[in-house]
Enzyme design. Structure first.
Site, short mmCIF file in Angstrom:
data_model
loop_
_atom_site.label_atom_id
_atom_site.label_comp_id
_atom_site.label_asym_id
_atom_site.label_seq_id
_atom_site.Cartn_x
_atom_site.Cartn_y
_atom_site.Cartn_z
N TRP A 140 1.99 1.98 -3.36
CA TRP A 140 0.89 2.62 -4.36
C TRP A 140 0.68 3.93 -4.14
CZ3 TRP A 140 -1.65 1.70 -8.47
CH2 TRP A 140 -2.21 0.38 -8.81
N ASN B 256 -11.02 2.66 2.82
CA ASN B 256 -10.69 2.52 1.34
C ASN B 256 -11.86 1.80 0.73
OD1 ASN B 256 -8.49 2.44 -0.70
ND2 ASN B 256 -8.78 0.23 -0.38
N TRP C 233 -18.53 14.61 -19.27
CA TRP C 233 -19.20 14.38 -18.00
C TRP C 233 -20.65 15.38 -17.75
CZ3 TRP C 233 -17.21 10.32 -15.80
CH2 TRP C 233 -15.91 10.03 -16.18
N TRP D 230 -8.82 9.06 -7.84
CA TRP D 230 -10.03 9.51 -8.47
C TRP D 230 -10.14 9.33 -10.14
CZ3 TRP D 230 -15.07 10.63 -7.63
CH2 TRP D 230 -15.63 10.68 -6.16
N TRP E 267 -15.98 13.69 -12.52
CA TRP E 267 -15.06 12.93 -11.49
C TRP E 267 -14.41 14.15 -10.73
CZ3 TRP E 267 -9.51 13.22 -11.29
CH2 TRP E 267 -9.10 13.67 -12.39
N GLU F 212 0.99 -1.13 -0.12
CA GLU F 212 -0.14 0.06 0.06
C GLU F 212 0.84 1.20 -0.10
OE1 GLU F 212 -3.03 -0.33 -0.53
OE2 GLU F 212 -4.14 -2.01 0.55
#
Length: 340
Positions: free
Chosen positions: A142, A205, A170, A246, A223, A139
């Site tokens: 990441w 998460n 969008w 995101w 978004w 993690e």
């Protein structure tokens, strides 16, 4: 050294304090209350106020600072061995110990990722090395990945089409966006998570992935409005991690996109509805068999097209309830495929 092409050159005096702000500041003392910082605000900005009592339902109870961060690391590794069970408990949503809760300390520089990784390596050598201890370090990697992603793509990370320069459009629907922000969509898992975020500045998460997928891929809303809301609310806000995650959730990075089946995710990760009842008390009397379904009687109007979104046929198959993970794969051309 050579100035980076994507970092603007600072100009002396470019952002001076307003004269009335300079006049109001007493440079001979340090602020002692949040309210003391109101002199720095622009006209029309909402005033800053000292936070009230912590919400007792919150999964985040830690204090700031290096001392608290080191104490948390000690607790999660040496005092409780929770790190050795991280992989099995990481998708929890209630309580302080389902995850390390070190992301705010990382975001604010109270502890370093190398420090955490080094302590886990020490733990592995003295006690146990397993998939869970590996996964915590994974993690952290990441987190590094999103730092390098932001470095590579620069301002493109904030464009509607993201790093992949996706050419689709969008929607801009302020009504639906506000329902999402306030936890009034009528989808229990989404509403519970959004209410938790609004009340505490924290979200698991698992919750973050679901509410992001819902906003971008089900409602089709820009978004960036979601990323901006998270930036305003999260106690562990980090530029690269927030906007990178995101962009990934919205399918604008060029990688695989996972469209989450909200109802199935709710069944899988809150089977008895304990988390839903915690944050949506209006659901208290619903049985576990019915609490996960979207309905107008829950917390407000549901999205106008919820029926087609919750049971949409893709390639001749029902998406609702399908797949082991409750997620849909979307190719780079954004054609949904059911993940078996």
């Amino acid at each position: 050294s050579t100035q980076s092409t994507w970092v603007p050159t600072a100009v002396a005096g470019e952002l001076p304090l307003r004269q009335e702000t300079r006049d109001a500041l007493d440079w001979g003392c340090c602020p002692t209350r949040v309210e003391d910082l109101n002199v720095l605000l622009r006209p029309g900005d909402p005033p800053l106020v000292t936070p009230g009592p912590r919400d007792e339902r919150s999964a985040f109870t830690l204090r700031g600072g290096e001392t608290a961060a080191l104490a948390r690391l000690q607790h999660y590794l040496w005092d409780t061995d929770l790190v050795s069970r991280y992989f099995e408990i990481r998708n929890g949503m209630i309580g302080v110990d389902y995850s390390t809760k070190l992301s705010p300390a990382l975001a604010h520089g109270c502890i370093s990722p190398r420090q955490i990784a080094a302590e886990i390596r020490l733990y592995e050598g003295k006690r146990k090395a397993n998939k869970s201890t590996y996964w915590v370090i994974f993690e952290l990697l990441w987190r590094d990945f999103f730092k390098f992603m932001a470095l590579k793509h620069g301002s493109r990370l904030f464009f509607p089409g993201g790093p992949a320069n996706w050419r689709g459009k969008w929607k801009c629907d302020e009504e639906l966006l506000n329902q999402w922000r306030e936890g009034r969509t009528g989808w229990p898992l989404v509403d519970a998570n959004m209410r938790e975020l609004r009340a505490t500045g924290w979200m698991s998460n698992r919750g973050r992935q679901n509410v992001a997928s819902f906003l971008a891929l089900q409602l089709g809303i820009d978004w960036r409005a979601g990323a901006d809301w998270f930036e305003s609310m999260l106690v562990d806000y980090d530029v690269a991690s927030n906007w990178g995650n995101w962009a990934a959730a919205a399918g604008v990075t060029g990688a695989r996109v996972n469209r989450f089946n909200i109802v199935k995710q709710s069944h899988d990760y809150d089977p008895q509805g304990h988390y839903l009842r915690l944050w949506c008390p209006e659901l208290a009397n619903l049985p576990a068999s019915k609490i996960h379904e979207p309905r107008s009687a829950l917390s407000g109007p549901i999205p106008r097209n919820w029926a087609t979104l919750s049971a949409k046929k893709v390639d001749g198959k029902e998406t609702a309830g399908s797949g082991e993970t409750g997620r849909l794969q979307v190719s780079k051309r954004r054609k949904p495929r059911v993940q078996q």
